[in-house]
Design an enzyme around this catalytic site. Structure first.
Site, PDB file in Angstrom:
ATOM      1  CB  SER A   1      -0.803  -7.894  -1.073  1.00 28.19           C
ATOM      2  OG  SER A   1      -1.370  -8.759   0.010  1.00 28.19           O
TER       3      SER A   1
ATOM      4  CE  LYS B   1      -4.276  -1.552   0.334  1.00 25.67           C
ATOM      5  NZ  LYS B   1      -5.388  -0.822  -0.753  1.00 25.67           N
TER       6      LYS B   1
END
Length: 309
Positions: free
Chosen positions: A295, A46
């Site tokens: 991720s 992110k």
């Protein structure tokens, strides 16, 4: 609706280069490499989208700060980017966010507001109105999507033989950016979205050919706390245009993938980051060299201990 382009992703790569890690590819087995975005300073991919989005805020607006809503990793990313670029940040998180992620967000200097799981967007909107701040959503923003797409540039450059890229899906910002960049560079590479079966709304949407809504409380059942959102109109447009396939995985398969990643690569993956590896291990996917985007790695110690024990 304008979709993110390869040029957008390349511009994002230049903007974020001083502030993110160019993560390596690690061997999982003979058929799979992993892209460990858990090695970013905030422990998740992110950071790429947040830094890109904040870097594009006009100088005259920066003093009023930014507002974000998130289940955890985007919260940390915006807090980190705001601190790095010298802006105040207010972050709204749902009450089921792991405490680890809340504490990490506060550690970067952001104000954190904890609300009910269906109230985070409305509270963020109130803060934007009160403060005149800039809203940085977790996925529904072209600059965020372009920042996440920089992962694809690195994969294609580092592994020209890649045939398949497996990507975890929640709101769809990551797969939107990755797929847009990959299909512009290498249309032959398959992009496969992976979700927990308990939060498989995007998979259901892909099968139906239109967005299918699942109740937030249903999506909250999965241990993959970073994959409890649903695609927006913008991310769904990218998914419909660029993604080849969707699959889901079970909770037991996700937990086993966390364990397998740790044992084979010495990398700590949170359940949300492990879902692409779970798909590789348990689903019949198109053959050829594959990369799984791991991720994030922000997992509560107690949960990790229960999985690895």
């Amino acid at each position: 609706m304008r979709l993110v382009t390869l040029e957008d992703v390349r511009a994002a790569a230049a903007a974020i280069a001083p502030h993110v890690v160019r993560t390596p590819l690690l061997t999982f087995d003979s058929g799979l490499m992993i892209k460990p975005e858990c090695l970013q300073p905030i422990g998740a991919f992110k950071q790429r989208g947040a830094v890109n989005a904040l870097s594009r805020i006009p100088s005259e607006d920066r003093a009023r700060g930014v507002v974000a809503y998130s289940s955890g990793n985007h919260a940390q990313a915006v807090a980190y980017a705001a601190k790095t670029l010298g802006m105040p940040a207010a972050i709204v998180v749902p009450e089921n966010t792991p405490q680890l992620k809340i504490e990490a967000t506060r550690a970067h200097g952001a104000e954190v507001f904890v609300v009910g799981i269906t109230e985070r967007e409305s509270r963020a909107a109130e803060l934007v109105e009160e403060r005149g701040a800039t809203l940085i959503p977790p996925f529904d923003h072209p600059d965020v999507i372009a920042g996440q797409g920089t992962i694809a540039l690195e994969i294609v450059e580092d592994f020209p033989d890649v045939a398949t890229i497996l990507v975890p899906v929640s709101g769809g910002g990551l797969i939107s950016g990755v797929a847009a960049a990959v299909k512009a560079l290498r249309p032959d590479v398959r992009v496969i979205g992976v979700e927990p079966a308990l939060a498989g709304d995007a998979t259901a949407s892909f099968a139906a050919g239109e967005r299918v809504h699942w109740d937030a409380h249903d999506r909250a059942r999965t241990c993959a706390d970073g994959l409890r959102a649903e695609p927006s109109e913008l991310t769904w447009a990218h998914i419909r245009e660029h993604v080849d396939e969707f699959v889901t995985v079970s909770e037991d398969e996700i937990r086993d993938a966390v364990k397998q990643i740790a044992r084979r690569t010495r990398v700590v993956a949170e359940p949300s980051g492990a879902v692409p590896v779970a798909a590789y291990l348990n689903r019949e996917l198109q053959s050829g060299p594959a990369v799984a985007v791991v991720s994030g790695g922000n997992v509560e110690a107690s949960l990790l201990a229960s999985i690895l024990g």
